[in-house]
Design an enzyme around this catalytic site. Structure first.
Site, PDB file in Angstrom:
ATOM      1  CG  HIS A 483      -2.247   0.651   0.984  1.00  0.00           C
ATOM      2  ND1 HIS A 483      -2.495   1.452  -0.111  1.00  0.00           N
ATOM      3  CD2 HIS A 483      -3.408   0.639   1.695  1.00  0.00           C
ATOM      4  CE1 HIS A 483      -3.735   1.902  -0.061  1.00  0.00           C
ATOM      5  NE2 HIS A 483      -4.311   1.425   1.035  1.00  0.00           N
ATOM      6  CG  ASP A 487      -2.932   5.159  -4.081  1.00  0.00           C
ATOM      7  OD1 ASP A 487      -2.291   5.065  -3.011  1.00  0.00           O
ATOM      8  OD2 ASP A 487      -2.828   6.111  -4.860  1.00  0.00           O
TER       9      ASP A 487
END
Length: 512
Positions: A483, A487
């Site tokens: 992450h 995204d």
């Protein structure tokens, strides 16, 4: 002139190896590129060729020793060099020496060995010496624990690299040391001192279960082979040795396991932790293989480093299965390889990676490195653990080439013949837990990659299709991603594109 033989580069993230087998002994003549010894890492076996033609002079690292990259293994006296001492033929006298004089036997010289701070783990650069278990002048055995270091994450034990006598302790308890720094020195071999295997001297002590007998000659099996036999409970009698002089190699044990070798009726005893008497006889303690230790470390490092998250979807496999059934015979006849599901998934991932390039990128410090190619890692289970061979430039391959590459890499993985180069440089990974029956799982990233796709079992389930309930072959998909760089939108988009490409394979042909 003397030439040094050193440990070659062992591959990405591999810093040490074990000397498994010496094919030559001191005094043997060697040719250029002739194999001198074999090293074993936690991933592959590495052969070390002779850099020059000459005569093997000295073995610095004995079989079973652990050596680092660029460590000195041996020296070679090139042709025309008599070596450090002049050899006088029997019956001849050196100039100035009286016939009745006899040379005193040369005394074995102790070899100095540095004890270094081991690799402490990713992002860890220093440690504190917490405890020394030995003091200067103590005799130590190979792999016996010398001291313990403490980092901000874990405690690290430092074993003796060889048998010998501990010399000067350079880093005292409480001192802070850096990764790669020197902790102490020890002397190995020499008159009156222990040595794991004195250089140039064949080991003659019988080791139960670890040697073969070829015409009265003792033969030491490869350390990895002995370890694997102990782990799997395989008797040496069930293994066909193919190594030099009847030596059992790791490959031989794997072959025996694949052919259904029976477990040894009397496996080597394993050390036990204290346990109630009622449970002690039902426990077994087996040391982790170096491959398993590395797998454990890398997976934990991945969890500690990446901001890992997993998103899920499901794919209707009807169209892929229909296409495969229609063309599988013709495909195999033309290309000589079976048409499987992995080529479809590889193609679908390549297609999705083009649209969401951050899943095919990696973080390097404060930079993001985007890869304009796809080196696809295909996770494969082997008798000794999980490996990830890499299909290079998979984005430029046809279905047939992908299937051939996967079949070739899979065979090498099962036989333990993958080279370091064949497991390096992957940009994305596919893991197929479905072959083992997994219905759903969250795969762990293969660092430094930022994405891994988990495939699962195809299972018939009732689905609502155009207002009607139909039974469809469904598979859950899982994308684990970092992450920090990917995204949620990008991760979900990637998985949807994989789903769309598999549910309508014509999209792959039209790049839609």
């Amino acid at each position: 002139m003397s030439t040094e033989v050193r440990v070659p580069t062992l591959g990405e993230s591999v810093t040490e190896a074990t000397v498994a087998t010496w094919f030559k002994k001191p005094g043997d003549s060697v040719a250029v590129d002739e194999m001198l010894c074999e090293l074993e890492t936690d991933k592959v076996t590495v052969e070390v060729p002779s850099p020059v033609a000459g005569k093997l002079a000295e073995l610095v690292a004995a079989e079973g020793d652990t050596v680092g990259v660029d460590a000195l293994l041996a020296t070679i006296a090139e042709h025309g060099d008599a070596g450090p001492e002049e050899v006088t033929p029997k019956g001849e006298e050196k100039s100035g020496q009286k016939p009745e004089q006899k040379s005193a036997p040369a005394k074995a010289e102790a070899q100095s060995v540095d004890i270094m701070v081991p690799t402490l783990g990713e992002s860890v650069t220093e440690a504190t010496v917490s405890t020394w278990f030995k003091k200067t002048g103590d005799k130590v055995e190979a792999d016996e624990m010398l001291c313990e270091l403490e980092t901000d994450k874990v405690s690290v034990e430092v074993p003796a690299p060889a048998a010998g006598v501990l010399g000067e302790i350079l880093a005292k308890e409480g001192d802070t040391v850096e990764a790669g720094g020197k902790l102490a020195t020890m002397s190995r071999g020499g008159e009156g001192q222990p040595d794991s295997v004195a250089a140039g001297t064949p080991e003659t002590t019988e080791h139960p279960g670890g040697r073969g007998d070829q015409g009265g000659k003792d033969v030491e099996d490869a350390p990895s082979a002995k370890k694997l036999m102990a782990e799997k409970g395989v008797s040496r009698d069930d293994v066909t040795a193919t190594g030099k002089d009847g030596r059992v190699m790791k490959e031989d044990v794997l072959n025996a396991l694949s052919s259904g070798a029976k477990a040894s009726s009397s496996p080597a005893p394993a050390p036990r932790a204290p346990a109630p008497a009622a449970d002690a006889d039902r426990e077994e303690r087996v040391k982790m293989t170096r491959l398993r230790q590395t797998i454990a470390k890398r997976l934990k490092d991945s969890q500690n480093t990446a901001a890992m998250l997993t998103t899920y979807n499901e794919v209707d496999m009807t169209e892929v299965m229909a296409l495969r059934n229609e063309y599988k015979d013709l495909f195999q006849k033309k290309h000589g390889v079976k048409l499987g599901f992995m080529s479809f998934f590889t193609k679908a991932c390549v297609h999705a990676l083009k649209e969401v390039p951050e899943v095919n990128a990696e973080i390097d410090g404060t930079d993001v490195v985007y890869k304009n190619f796809v080196h696809m890692g295909i996770a494969a289970g082997t008798p000794t653990g999980l490996v990830v061979p890499v299909i290079r430039d998979a984005d430029a391959m046809s279905f047939a080439t992908i299937e051939k590459s996967i079949a070739e890499m899979g065979a090498k993985a099962r036989d333990g013949k993958l080279s370091m180069a064949e497991m390096q440089g992957g940009t994305f990974t596919i893991s197929n837990g479905g072959v083992y029956g997994s219905l759903m799982s969250s795969p762990i990233l293969n660092p430094p990659q930022s994405g891994i796709l988990g495939m699962h079992k195809i299972q018939d389930r009732p689905m609502a299709i155009n207002g009607k309930v139909e039974i469809r072959p469904m598979m859950y998909l899982a994308l684990s991603y970092d992450h920090r760089i990917v995204d949620g939108k990008g991760a979900v988009t990637f998985l949807v594109r994989v789903k769309e490409a598999l549910e309508d394979p014509r999209r792959l042909l039209m790049d839609l």
